[in-house]
Structure formats: C-alpha cells, structure tokens
Motif scaffolding. Structure first.
Motif, mmCIF file in Angstrom:
data_model
loop_
_atom_site.group_PDB
_atom_site.id
_atom_site.type_symbol
_atom_site.label_atom_id
_atom_site.label_comp_id
_atom_site.label_asym_id
_atom_site.label_seq_id
_atom_site.Cartn_x
_atom_site.Cartn_y
_atom_site.Cartn_z
ATOM 1 N N GLU A 15 27.443 41.901 -11.571
ATOM 2 C CA GLU A 15 28.869 42.198 -11.579
ATOM 3 C C GLU A 15 29.160 43.465 -10.775
ATOM 4 O O GLU A 15 30.122 43.520 -10.004
ATOM 5 C CB GLU A 15 29.353 42.358 -13.021
ATOM 6 N N VAL A 16 28.321 44.493 -10.955
ATOM 7 C CA VAL A 16 28.495 45.730 -10.191
ATOM 8 C C VAL A 16 28.286 45.467 -8.709
ATOM 9 O O VAL A 16 29.058 45.948 -7.859
ATOM 10 C CB VAL A 16 27.506 46.811 -10.695
ATOM 11 N N PHE A 17 27.283 44.689 -8.383
ATOM 12 C CA PHE A 17 27.010 44.334 -6.984
ATOM 13 C C PHE A 17 28.206 43.606 -6.372
ATOM 14 O O PHE A 17 28.642 43.913 -5.249
ATOM 15 C CB PHE A 17 25.762 43.457 -6.920
ATOM 16 N N GLY A 18 28.760 42.651 -7.106
ATOM 17 C CA GLY A 18 29.912 41.918 -6.598
ATOM 18 C C GLY A 18 31.108 42.821 -6.360
ATOM 19 O O GLY A 18 31.842 42.663 -5.374
ATOM 20 N N ALA A 19 31.308 43.803 -7.260
ATOM 21 C CA ALA A 19 32.423 44.734 -7.100
ATOM 22 C C ALA A 19 32.234 45.614 -5.869
ATOM 23 O O ALA A 19 33.194 45.895 -5.139
ATOM 24 C CB ALA A 19 32.564 45.593 -8.355
ATOM 25 N N VAL A 20 30.994 46.040 -5.613
ATOM 26 C CA VAL A 20 30.729 46.859 -4.432
ATOM 27 C C VAL A 20 30.947 46.050 -3.164
ATOM 28 O O VAL A 20 31.528 46.539 -2.184
ATOM 29 C CB VAL A 20 29.293 47.433 -4.488
ATOM 30 N N MET A 21 30.513 44.792 -3.175
ATOM 31 C CA MET A 21 30.710 43.936 -1.997
ATOM 32 C C MET A 21 32.201 43.714 -1.730
ATOM 33 O O MET A 21 32.644 43.654 -0.584
ATOM 34 C CB MET A 21 30.008 42.590 -2.206
ATOM 35 N N GLU A 22 32.974 43.602 -2.805
ATOM 36 C CA GLU A 22 34.412 43.360 -2.656
ATOM 37 C C GLU A 22 35.153 44.622 -2.227
ATOM 38 O O GLU A 22 36.020 44.576 -1.354
ATOM 39 C CB GLU A 22 34.982 42.842 -3.975
ATOM 40 N N ARG A 23 34.788 45.768 -2.836
ATOM 41 C CA ARG A 23 35.510 47.014 -2.580
ATOM 42 C C ARG A 23 34.908 47.822 -1.430
ATOM 43 O O ARG A 23 35.553 48.729 -0.909
ATOM 44 C CB ARG A 23 35.517 47.872 -3.851
ATOM 45 N N ARG A 24 33.650 47.528 -1.081
ATOM 46 C CA ARG A 24 32.956 48.148 0.057
ATOM 47 C C ARG A 24 32.558 49.605 -0.169
ATOM 48 O O ARG A 24 31.934 50.206 0.687
ATOM 49 C CB ARG A 24 33.804 48.048 1.337
ATOM 50 N N THR A 27 32.824 54.115 -4.957
ATOM 51 C CA THR A 27 33.981 54.723 -5.623
ATOM 52 C C THR A 27 35.005 53.659 -6.002
ATOM 53 O O THR A 27 35.528 53.637 -7.125
ATOM 54 C CB THR A 27 34.638 55.777 -4.722
ATOM 55 N N GLY A 28 35.319 52.759 -5.073
ATOM 56 C CA GLY A 28 36.267 51.683 -5.355
ATOM 57 C C GLY A 28 35.760 50.757 -6.441
ATOM 58 O O GLY A 28 36.512 50.322 -7.313
ATOM 59 N N ALA A 29 34.461 50.442 -6.382
ATOM 60 C CA ALA A 29 33.877 49.580 -7.409
ATOM 61 C C ALA A 29 33.922 50.258 -8.770
ATOM 62 O O ALA A 29 34.188 49.613 -9.795
ATOM 63 C CB ALA A 29 32.440 49.225 -7.041
ATOM 64 N N ALA A 30 33.663 51.573 -8.792
ATOM 65 C CA ALA A 30 33.686 52.308 -10.060
ATOM 66 C C ALA A 30 35.079 52.283 -10.680
ATOM 67 O O ALA A 30 35.237 52.076 -11.892
ATOM 68 C CB ALA A 30 33.240 53.749 -9.820
ATOM 69 N N GLU A 31 36.117 52.467 -9.865
ATOM 70 C CA GLU A 31 37.490 52.428 -10.372
ATOM 71 C C GLU A 31 37.831 51.043 -10.905
ATOM 72 O O GLU A 31 38.491 50.903 -11.933
ATOM 73 C CB GLU A 31 38.465 52.832 -9.273
ATOM 74 N N PHE A 56 21.946 47.300 0.786
ATOM 75 C CA PHE A 56 22.914 48.078 1.554
ATOM 76 C C PHE A 56 22.175 49.099 2.426
ATOM 77 O O PHE A 56 21.188 49.700 2.000
ATOM 78 C CB PHE A 56 23.891 48.816 0.626
ATOM 79 N N GLU A 57 22.680 49.257 3.629
ATOM 80 C CA GLU A 57 22.218 50.341 4.494
ATOM 81 C C GLU A 57 23.159 51.513 4.272
ATOM 82 O O GLU A 57 24.382 51.374 4.400
ATOM 83 C CB GLU A 57 22.236 49.892 5.956
ATOM 84 N N ARG A 58 22.621 52.655 3.925
ATOM 85 C CA ARG A 58 23.422 53.811 3.552
ATOM 86 C C ARG A 58 23.514 54.790 4.725
ATOM 87 O O ARG A 58 22.491 55.263 5.223
ATOM 88 C CB ARG A 58 22.828 54.483 2.326
ATOM 89 N N THR A 59 24.723 55.037 5.143
ATOM 90 C CA THR A 59 24.985 56.013 6.200
ATOM 91 C C THR A 59 26.030 56.981 5.675
ATOM 92 O O THR A 59 27.229 56.669 5.618
ATOM 93 C CB THR A 59 25.502 55.333 7.475
ATOM 94 N N GLY A 60 25.564 58.155 5.266
ATOM 95 C CA GLY A 60 26.486 59.105 4.649
ATOM 96 C C GLY A 60 27.022 58.523 3.360
ATOM 97 O O GLY A 60 26.266 58.137 2.472
ATOM 98 N N ARG A 61 28.343 58.415 3.258
ATOM 99 C CA ARG A 61 28.974 57.860 2.060
ATOM 100 C C ARG A 61 29.295 56.379 2.191
ATOM 101 O O ARG A 61 29.808 55.781 1.253
ATOM 102 C CB ARG A 61 30.259 58.631 1.754
ATOM 103 N N SER A 62 29.041 55.815 3.335
ATOM 104 C CA SER A 62 29.390 54.417 3.563
ATOM 105 C C SER A 62 28.193 53.515 3.264
ATOM 106 O O SER A 62 27.035 53.923 3.350
ATOM 107 C CB SER A 62 29.843 54.218 5.006
ATOM 108 N N GLU A 68 20.684 40.076 3.523
ATOM 109 C CA GLU A 68 20.272 39.614 2.194
ATOM 110 C C GLU A 68 21.412 39.765 1.186
ATOM 111 O O GLU A 68 21.610 38.896 0.322
ATOM 112 C CB GLU A 68 19.047 40.413 1.724
ATOM 113 N N ALA A 69 22.179 40.847 1.306
ATOM 114 C CA ALA A 69 23.303 41.066 0.397
ATOM 115 C C ALA A 69 24.372 39.995 0.592
ATOM 116 O O ALA A 69 24.940 39.489 -0.377
ATOM 117 C CB ALA A 69 23.891 42.453 0.618
ATOM 118 N N ARG A 70 24.616 39.648 1.864
ATOM 119 C CA ARG A 70 25.627 38.619 2.138
ATOM 120 C C ARG A 70 25.186 37.270 1.579
ATOM 121 O O ARG A 70 25.997 36.496 1.049
ATOM 122 C CB ARG A 70 25.883 38.526 3.641
#
Length: 308
Positions: A15-24, A27-31, A56-62, A68-70
């Motif tokens: 569920e958390v993964f899906g929220a991150v994929m949707e909100r990108r 922070t958005g997923a947490a809200e 996810f590939e992490r670049t700074g805050r993005s 694989e995630a897709r």
C-alpha cells in the motif's frame, strides 16, 4: 508442516509502495496515508529488502521508479483495487450504508407501521439487505434469542428474560364495528355495550385482556367467531359478521374498510415492544429502527382515536 511466512509480501508495504508510485514523493505519500515521511521511506526500504529489488533510484529528494517498480505496480493493481473496495465496504458498514438487517415481527405492527419505519431507516442505504418475517410471538422471541434475527417487534409483555427489551409505546385497545351498526352512534363503548351483539374474539394476549375487562365488568364474553390476528378480525367486521376489540395500529391501518373505530372503556392498554439479544449492543441498523418506531408510534395516525 510449518509454513515459513517471513518472506510473504506485506499488504501494508505494498500500500505504501502504491502511494509513492501514485504521488511520486514520499512526502505526498505520507500525507495521503497519514504517516510520517520517515515511516514511508522506511517502508519502501523494507519492501526492497524483502523483494531483493531496487524499486526507486534516489537523486537528492526525488525518486525515479525503476523498470521493476513499474512492473510491480502493474501486477499489484488488482490488489490495490481490492483494498480500495474493502475500504469502501468497511466505511459503508461503519456508517450503516451496507450490511444486513433481519427483522421478525407479529402482524399488528408488521403489517402496519413497521414497513414505513423501515423505509425511513433504509433511505440512502440501497446496499442494505433485509430479511423480513411475520410470525407469532413465540417464533419472534426464539428467532432473536438464537441470533436468527437482529430485532423482534410485537405487542405484549416480554416473555423471555434473556432478551433486551425496548419499550416503544402503549396503545389503547379500540372497538371496530360496521359503519351501520347500532353502536356506531356511541362515542365510547364498554363491555356492557357490546353484550348481546355478535363478537369476534382474538385467541391472543389481546383476547385475554378483553376477556378480563368483561369479567371485571360482570359481563359474559362469548365471541361467536375466534381468530388469531386483528387484521382478520377487521376483515370479518367489514363483512358485517360482528364487532371486535383490536389493537389501535391495525384499526388505524384499516381505514379503507367499511368500519368505524370507537374507544374501549375502561381503557385497556397493550405495549408495543422491540427486543434484541441480551448480550452486547444491538446492531446499528436495528437500534436505529427501534428509535424510528418509537418516534412514529408517538404520532398519528398510529395512536388511538375515534374515527368514523
């Protein structure tokens, strides 16, 4: 054989993964999920560790989803849809918009006011399934006691101490008689007034009350006809076969018949009662039905009144 489930996928992590994929963003997923941002980040790391994949590939805050995630979010979409449907179902159950309501009742209320109260309770609740049965009192009590019904509604005292009783109203018995009957000119009727005319008796608690009233007045009570239900008695009165003392609710609902109603004196009352199981709270819809019935029974046309 013991099954090791330590590597089973967690629905919460998905569920958390899906929220991150949707909100990108975490922070958005947490809200969206009502979590803290660190909690979301930790959940994504836990899922990656469990799967052995980088999501996810992490670049700074993005965060940039990997291939694989897709693929995972595509395969997980049916699960997310089921979770959303389950959340909607739980929400509807919580607010009484879905579920079931099992009602068992006797005819005096089951054929008069109860259907109207039920319609009020079900307004805006199209997903509630209802089972509605009409039986004698003994069956009503047994159905509620065994859990086969959520609520029982009837006239008379509670005969089972294991049930929770909800007093709804007290109604005065009334006399119903043909419009052209010689007694129709009277404003009230007593056992002495009824003596000498063919009567239709009820072999129920109402019949016992009427017999006791006659005995107290020193007047014989020998009905020519006998039936179980007030509705049947009103039909016999409508056919000109006699007069009857019945409950006020059935009398009020029989306005289309060629009969008139007069108060029976001295006043004889009978209680309208609802019962639920003795242990625990009554189901939300059953409790609301009880309150609606109590309010409706306190207002016309389901209160005793002279008519005709």
């Amino acid at each position: 054989m013991r099954i090791d489930r330590r590597n089973d996928l967690s629905l919460r992590l998905l569920e958390v993964f899906g929220a991150v994929m949707e909100r990108r963003t975490t922070t958005g997923a947490a809200e969206h999920l009502g979590l803290s941002q660190p909690a979301v980040s930790n959940a994504i790391r836990a899922l990656e560790n469990q799967l052995g994949l980088t999501l996810f590939e992490r670049t700074g805050r993005s965060l940039r989803p990997t291939e694989e995630a897709r693929l995972l979010v595509h395969e997980s979409e049916p699960i997310f849809a089921m979770l959303r449907a389950l959340e909607d179902e739980v929400r509807d159950l919580k607010h009484g918009r879905a579920g079931r309501l099992r009602i068992v009742t006797t005819p005096p209320l089951g054929h008069t006011i109860l259907p109207h109260a039920l319609r009020e309770v079900l307004a805006g609740r199209e997903r509630v399934q209802v089972r509605y049965s009409v039986h004698r009192i003994s069956v009503v009590l047994q159905a509620v006691e065994t859990g086969a019904a959520d609520v029982g509604v009837f006239l008379g005292p509670v005969q089972n101490q294991g049930l929770r009783s909800h007093h709804l109203a007290d109604g005065e018995l009334v006399v119903v008689l043909p419009r052209d009957h010689p007694l129709a000119a009277r404003t009230v009727l007593t056992p002495a007034d009824l003596s000498g005319y063919p009567q239709i008796g009820l072999n129920t608690i109402i019949g016992n009350i009427v017999a006791s009233a006659h005995a107290a007045a020193g007047v014989p009570h020998e009905p020519r006809f006998e039936t179980r239900y007030s509705q049947s008695a009103c039909a016999l009165v409508d056919a000109g076969l006699g007069l009857a003392v019945v409950d006020p609710y059935t009398a009020a609902a029989s306005a289309g018949l060629a009969i008139v109603t007069r108060p029976f004196r001295p006043a004889a009352t009978i209680s309208a009662v609802a019962v639920t199981r003795g242990k625990g709270e009554a189901p939300k819809l059953a409790a609301q039905l009880v309150e609606v019935l109590r309010r409706r029974l306190a207002t016309p046309p389901f209160t005793p009144a002279a008519r005709g």
